[in-house]
Design an enzyme around this catalytic site. Structure first.
Site, PDB file in Angstrom:
ATOM      1  CE  LYS A 254     -14.249  75.796  56.801  1.00 45.72           C
ATOM      2  NZ  LYS A 254     -14.580  76.854  57.605  1.00 45.72           N
TER       3      LYS A 254
ATOM      4  CD  GLU B  67     -22.456  80.118  61.070  1.00 47.04           C
ATOM      5  OE1 GLU B  67     -22.465  78.765  61.639  1.00 47.04           O
ATOM      6  OE2 GLU B  67     -22.117  80.215  60.089  1.00 47.04           O
TER       7      GLU B  67
HETATM    8  C1  LIG Z   1     -20.470  73.343  62.008  1.00 47.28           C
HETATM    9  C2  LIG Z   1     -20.390  73.653  63.323  1.00 47.28           C
HETATM   10  O1  LIG Z   1     -19.917  74.874  63.822  1.00 47.28           O
HETATM   11  C3  LIG Z   1     -19.327  75.745  62.521  1.00 47.28           C
HETATM   12  C4  LIG Z   1     -19.308  77.205  63.360  1.00 47.28           C
HETATM   13  C5  LIG Z   1     -18.403  77.813  63.894  1.00 47.28           C
HETATM   14  C6  LIG Z   1     -17.163  77.010  63.957  1.00 47.28           C
HETATM   15  C7  LIG Z   1     -17.056  76.148  63.224  1.00 47.28           C
HETATM   16  C8  LIG Z   1     -15.564  75.453  63.316  1.00 47.28           C
HETATM   17  O2  LIG Z   1     -14.592  76.012  63.981  1.00 47.28           O
HETATM   18  O3  LIG Z   1     -15.270  74.536  62.748  1.00 47.28           O
HETATM   19  C9  LIG Z   1     -17.635  75.468  62.299  1.00 47.28           C
HETATM   20  O4  LIG Z   1     -17.581  75.899  60.967  1.00 47.28           O
HETATM   21  C10 LIG Z   1     -20.931  73.086  64.283  1.00 47.28           C
HETATM   22  O5  LIG Z   1     -21.248  73.505  65.434  1.00 47.28           O
HETATM   23  O6  LIG Z   1     -21.595  72.041  64.087  1.00 47.28           O
END
Ligand SMILES: C=C(O[C@H]1C=CC=C(C(=O)O)[C@@H]1O)C(=O)O
Length: 445
Positions: free
Chosen positions: A204, A254
């Site tokens: 990932k 987060e």
């Molecule tokens: C990297 C980001 O979100 C992260 C946090 C939640 C969901 C995410 C996703 O679904 O890709 C990302 O991992 C951002 O908001 O810039």
């Protein structure tokens, strides 16, 4: 010099002195409405803090930056004389954060000029509100520290009493915007990443985009913070202006980590979908997200990695059930993660162990970070990196600096990313990134 009080029997050896008093109200905006640097604002749950001016600053660079900051901050607090009767909420804290990558960015015209790889400051003025309680804390250093901290306390107590409610203003408007990469460029980047995943080099990687906006009017970040408190009350709202350069701010859902005594709280947040136009549509989207194999995989990688990252510190790590975290513009998969530390640990040791989680980096970590550096044509700066506070006991809370931007008066650069896994579709990921710009973009246009 004024007569010494209580704890000041040790003032001869003490170089840092804190003073504090209760306030009737905590007009945090009044602390931020100045040109004073550094400035910091933080709001989480029922607590908000505004801080300005530096009694002491710590910066660090390179591989050992987390360790260097921790050592310097610990030394600072060890020298700090604080009245015994000052409650923990009002005790001085050091505020700051880190850049996403190790090493400084030397690029010309970078919006991150003025942001070191790591920067913390112990503020001269700290105003804290928790529930209905409000406190002013002042800190001074040097031979006259006690007198200076008391003078600051009197001066600011009067200034803050005189402050009144302010209108949180309106968005400045955007006259021009530039996206990096373009949508075609993004398709190529995502295709290259999924090919690396197919070849087994990666599991990932979180790829980000940037959006530079030229503003029609002068931006007031304190105003943005006030407006975000209405739209994103459950998020960590933060702003930091270092000694020079722009201001980094955001409303992130987060938490990277919080440490209170031996209790550690963190979370795995990943996998996204939009909001519906009706409650029924919202529920449908949430159910689809909970059911999506791709999103569950993306989020499980994060939860498993965090559990492994915590293992050296805690023999038992508890992972909660997977739920949907619903925000104003987007919904995410989330599991809460808690642990009891085997020994006392400083919050910055946990920050170092956890950053970057695969919610913003990827897996395996080194290959993902290399891919990010090679793919992204801009500097992430402090985007997606730890930002927060630490206290004298080594407790603290750090959020992940997403849903964020760095801005000067007339320019803002927003950042947002998406986790790329084997079956990621570039156009869906593009749309997801656009949703993640919304919290900040809505405050600008
Ligand atoms: C990297 C980001 O979100 C992260 C946090 C939640 C969901 C995410 C996703 O679904 O890709 C990302 O991992 C951002 O908001 O810039």
């Amino acid at each position: 010099m004024e007569p010494l009080r209580g704890d000041e029997t040790t003032v001869g050896e003490t170089t840092v002195v804190a003073r504090g008093c209760r306030l009737d109200d905590a007009p945090v905006r009044a602390v931020l409405e100045t040109d004073a640097r550094p400035r910091f604002f933080w709001a989480a749950g029922t607590e908000s803090i505004a801080a300005r001016g530096s009694a002491a600053t710590v910066t660090a660079d390179g591989q050992s930056r987390f360790d260097d900051v921790r050592t310097a901050v610990e030394a600072l607090f060890a020298d700090c004389s604080v009245p015994d009767d000052l409650p923990s909420v009002a005790r001085p804290r050091a505020f700051g954060g880190f850049a996403f990558h190790n090493g400084t960015h030397e690029g010309e015209d970078s919006p991150w000029d003025g942001f070191p790889s790591a920067a913390f400051f112990l503020p001269e003025i700290q105003v804290t509100r928790r529930d209905d309680d409000a406190w002013l804390t002042t800190v001074a250093t040097g031979p006259e520290a006690a007198t200076e901290a008391e003078t600051l306390l009197e001066e600011w107590r009067d200034r803050l009493v005189a402050d009144s409610e302010r209108n949180p203003g309106t968005p400045p408007g955007i006259s021009h915007r530039k996206r990096t990469p373009t949508q075609d460029g993004w398709r190529e980047q995502v295709a290259a990443a999924t090919e690396s995943i197919d070849r087994g080099e990666l599991q990932k990687v979180v790829l980000a985009q940037s959006l530079s906006a030229t503003l029609d009017a002068e931006l007031s970040v304190p105003d943005v913070m006030a407006r975000l408190s209405k739209t994103y009350p459950d998020c960590y709202r933060f702003m930091l202006s270092p000694d020079s350069g722009g201001t980094f701010f955001g409303a992130t859902p987060e938490r990277l980590v919080s440490v209170r005594g031996r209790t550690v709280r963190t979370e795995a947040l990943a996998g996204s979908t939009g909001r519906g136009d009706t409650p029924a549509e919202d529920e449908w989207l949430a159910a689809e997200l909970l059911d999506s194999e791709k999103d569950r995989h993306e989020q499980k990688l994060v939860a498993d990695a965090i559990r492994d990252q915590l293992k050296p510190f805690a023999s038992t790590v508890r992972i909660g059930d997977r739920t949907v975290r619903r925000l104003a513009t987007v919904q995410h998969l989330r599991t809460s993660i808690t642990a009891e530390l085997d020994d006392d640990e400083h919050v910055l040791s946990l920050v170092e162990a956890l950053h970057p989680t695969p919610a913003v980096g990827g897996l395996p970590p080194d290959a993902a970070l290399r891919t990010i550096r090679e793919t992204e044509a801009f500097d992430r700066g402090w985007y997606a990196a730890p930002i927060g506070w630490v206290d004298a006991a080594g407790n603290g809370t750090f959020a992940v600096g997403i849903r964020s931007a760095v801005a000067t008066e007339r320019e803002a650069t927003l950042f947002a990313g998406a986790g790329i896994v084997a079956d990621s579709d570039p156009d869906r990921e593009w749309d997801e990134v656009q949703l993640k710009y919304r919290p900040i973009l809505d405050e600008l246009e």
